[in-house]
Design an enzyme around this catalytic site. Structure first.
Site, PDB file in Angstrom:
ATOM      1  N   GLY A 195       0.787  -1.229   0.000  1.00 55.23           N
ATOM      2  CA  GLY A 195       0.000   0.000   0.000  1.00 55.23           C
ATOM      3  C   GLY A 195       0.815   1.273   0.000  1.00 55.23           C
ATOM      4  N   CYS A 198      -0.379   3.556  -2.936  1.00 55.74           N
ATOM      5  CA  CYS A 198      -1.716   4.096  -2.660  1.00 55.74           C
ATOM      6  C   CYS A 198      -1.625   5.202  -1.616  1.00 55.74           C
ATOM      7  CB  CYS A 198      -2.644   3.001  -2.150  1.00 55.74           C
ATOM      8  SG  CYS A 198      -2.781   1.562  -3.224  1.00 55.74           S
TER       9      CYS A 198
END
Length: 248
Positions: A195, A198
């Site tokens: 992640g 992101c």
């Protein structure tokens, strides 16, 4: 104080480490108001993606319209899109919105699972053209044709160096008509990196929503990601999630 409203257009990560879930955590921790248009459901954990189911383009468009029409949007982050049809409808909506857009051209998950087919990657052209910033990692930059191809497009992009080898991580911001801005920092040695892309892109969008310059937004977002890497809770057997919750 005005709260920046940030719309994340991305896929859902059932494991909570990336996608919409990482975006909501990031935007919230940075003092923004997070809204979402979910493009796909994924069944995934820290070891990989076992199933992907895309939303319909009409449903994605309806989610965007609901957020824009009632709540308002100050910036947009685009992540996993799921299909070329969804990419087209997202571009159509954003071309008339007129707010900063950060496009993370998600192609492959940290675990190695493919998250975009050839048709979807081809549809990225329209999104790169309208985006304030495109944020490819090393393999994504190569798939998009490398530095020369992006310079020829006349767009701004952040070449992320987290996937490169070596003891230092170098990120490079390229903006047409300006000298590149380069940041270098010691690599944080950890397997808990799920992640990061992101988180970085949604952090940049949140700072842009506040009115920060592009370079300042990137600089602040990089520091947020590094702090979250250091605060990773250690969950999972594979590429674990970041510690968004520990960043104050």
């Amino acid at each position: 104080m005005t709260v920046p409203r940030v719309l994340s257009i991305a896929g859902s990560d059932s494991g909570g480490g990336a996608g919409i879930q990482a975006d909501i955590k990031t935007i919230t921790m940075l003092g923004g108001y997070a809204m979402t248009a979910i493009t796909a459901l994924t069944a995934q954990d820290t070891t990989g993606v076992s199933m992907v189911e895309a939303a319909s383009p009409a449903m994605v468009a309806a989610q965007i319209d609901a957020c824009v029409g009632d709540l308002g949007v100050d910036a947009v982050k685009i992540g996993m899109l799921g299909s070329s049809e969804i990419a087209a409808v997202v571009a159509e909506r954003l071309e008339r919105l007129g707010v900063p857009v950060v496009f993370d051209p998600v192609m492959i998950a940290t675990s190695g699972a493919a998250l975009a087919d050839a048709a979807t990657i081809a549809a990225f052209e329209r999104l790169m053209a309208l985006a304030t910033l495109t944020t490819p990692n090393v393999p994504e930059l190569a798939a998009l044709g490398g530095d020369a191809a992006l310079r020829a497009r006349g767009i701004a992009w952040l070449a992320k160096g987290g996937d490169a080898e070596g003891p230092e991580v170098t990120d490079r911001l390229a903006v047409p008509g300006a000298e590149d801005v380069v940041w270098t920092a010691p690599r944080i040695e950890t397997r808990h990196t799920h992640g990061t892309g992101c988180t970085l892109s949604s952090a940049i969008a949140t700072h842009l929503a506040r009115g920060a310059s592009l370079a300042d937004a990137v600089a602040e977002a990089r520091q947020f990601v590094r702090a979250a890497l250091l605060a990773a809770p250690g969950f999972g057997a594979g590429s674990g999630p970041l510690g968004h919750f520990a960043v104050r």
